[in-house]
Design a protein around this motif. Structure first.
Motif, PDB file in Angstrom:
ATOM      1  N   HIS A  57       1.033  -1.420  -0.070  1.00  0.00           N
ATOM      2  CA  HIS A  57      -0.028   0.101  -0.123  1.00  0.00           C
ATOM      3  C   HIS A  57       0.758   1.355   0.098  1.00  0.00           C
ATOM      4  O   HIS A  57       0.233   2.396  -0.380  1.00  0.00           O
ATOM      5  CB  HIS A  57      -0.838  -0.122   1.030  1.00  0.00           C
ATOM      6  CG  HIS A  57      -1.978  -1.013   1.126  1.00  0.00           C
ATOM      7  ND1 HIS A  57      -3.057  -1.223   2.114  1.00  0.00           N
ATOM      8  CD2 HIS A  57      -2.386  -1.878   0.048  1.00  0.00           C
ATOM      9  CE1 HIS A  57      -3.768  -2.265   1.655  1.00  0.00           C
ATOM     10  NE2 HIS A  57      -3.376  -2.538   0.376  1.00  0.00           N
ATOM     11  N   SER A  58       2.358   0.984   0.425  1.00  0.00           N
ATOM     12  CA  SER A  58       3.075   2.179  -0.105  1.00  0.00           C
ATOM     13  C   SER A  58       3.593   2.556  -1.007  1.00  0.00           C
ATOM     14  O   SER A  58       4.248   3.717  -1.479  1.00  0.00           O
ATOM     15  CB  SER A  58       4.218   1.917   1.044  1.00  0.00           C
ATOM     16  OG  SER A  58       4.919   1.093   0.313  1.00  0.00           O
TER      17      SER A  58
ATOM     18  N   SER B 208      -2.816   1.453  -3.322  1.00  0.00           N
ATOM     19  CA  SER B 208      -3.429   1.358  -2.114  1.00  0.00           C
ATOM     20  C   SER B 208      -4.489   0.535  -1.702  1.00  0.00           C
ATOM     21  O   SER B 208      -4.810   0.346  -0.461  1.00  0.00           O
ATOM     22  CB  SER B 208      -3.701   3.117  -1.631  1.00  0.00           C
ATOM     23  OG  SER B 208      -4.576   3.424  -2.716  1.00  0.00           O
TER      24      SER B 208
END
Length: 269
Positions: free
Chosen positions: A231-232, A237
């Motif tokens: 998600h980074s 995400s």
């Protein structure tokens, strides 16, 4: 008649001796070790690799670095058979050939690249150690477990999947010609890097452009940590992320159906 009876008796006794004959086996591949134990030959295994961790009994065995074999250490264990991976025929050729020259049997087990090929691996190993009957039981059980999982999850939709074999220093994935790619195919999903062959490095940007629905990690990273990592990344995400037991997935042996079911569960979210 006496001569005939004596001949029959000697033949029968010889057969009993062969059945009771125990080998001294060194296994230089974890999946081979697991197959040997599944055949009930754990007591005949005297050495394994430093990567072996299953079953628990392997902790008591002599450990060998399969990438840097020590000839003297191998000889000290007085093995009758060494079973290893076909790739070792080149990478460890000098050591293994010198052991063969001393009368030690070395068997190079072919790598299974599809679920349907694992039973061939089992039978090659079973024939090498003279336990075809036990090998057939293991192979049949394994095939049934695989088919049971595939049937159980036949309703799964086709999902685009990225498999992360390593995250650093380079991003590696599995292409066609790997067990993981075949597992995805059998479950009705698509490997986003099926166009590659074998285990390959890929650029993060290239992976993101392929927009996988699910990202699967085989790095040993906990799912929570892997989800944070995914998600980074830009544009990821909301992508599903899950970590699988890499031993179940990558070892073509008795526990492969567990890995297949864990993968199916990840796709069934």
């Amino acid at each position: 008649m006496k001569k005939v009876f004596l001949l029959i008796l000697l033949t029968a006794l010889s057969g009993c001796q062969n059945e009771n004959h125990e080998e001294r086996i060194i296994s230089l591949m974890p999946s081979n070790t697991e197959i040997l134990y599944a055949m009930g030959l754990g007591d005949e295994v005297i050495g394994v690799t430093t990567n072996d961790d299953y079953p628990e009994d392997v902790a008591s065995k002599e450990k060998f670095d399969s990438f840097n074999l020590n000839k003297e250490q191998l000889l000290r264990m007085k093995p009758s058979i060494i079973v290893t991976h076909e790739s070792a025929q080149m990478s460890q050729q000098k050591v293994l050939e010198s052991l063969e020259d001393k009368g030690i049997k070395v068997v190079y087990i072919k790598e299974a690249k599809k679920l349907d090929e694992i039973d061939e691996t089992v039978m090659q190993l079973a024939e090498a150690v003279g336990h075809q009957k036990e090998g057939k039981k293991v192979a049949d059980k394994l095939n049934q477990e695989i088919e049971d999982v595939i049937h159980k999850y036949q309703y799964l939709p086709n999902r685009d999947v990225f498999v992360e074999v390593s995250s650093e220093p380079d991003l590696y994935t599995a292409g066609q010609g790997t067990l993981f790619d075949d597992m995805l195919t059998r479950l009705g999903s698509t490997n986003v890097f099926h166009d590659l062959s074998g285990w390959q490095p890929v650029a993060l940007e290239t992976m993101l452009r392929r927009k996988p629905d699910v990202m699967v990690s085989m790095t040993g990273m906990p799912t929570e940590d892997y989800t944070k990592l995914v998600h980074s990344r830009p544009g990821s995400s909301k992508v599903e992320a899950v970590s699988l037991n890499d031993d179940w997935i990558t070892r073509p042996g008795p526990r492969i159906a567990k890995g297949l079911e864990q993968l199916a569960e990840a796709l069934d979210q």
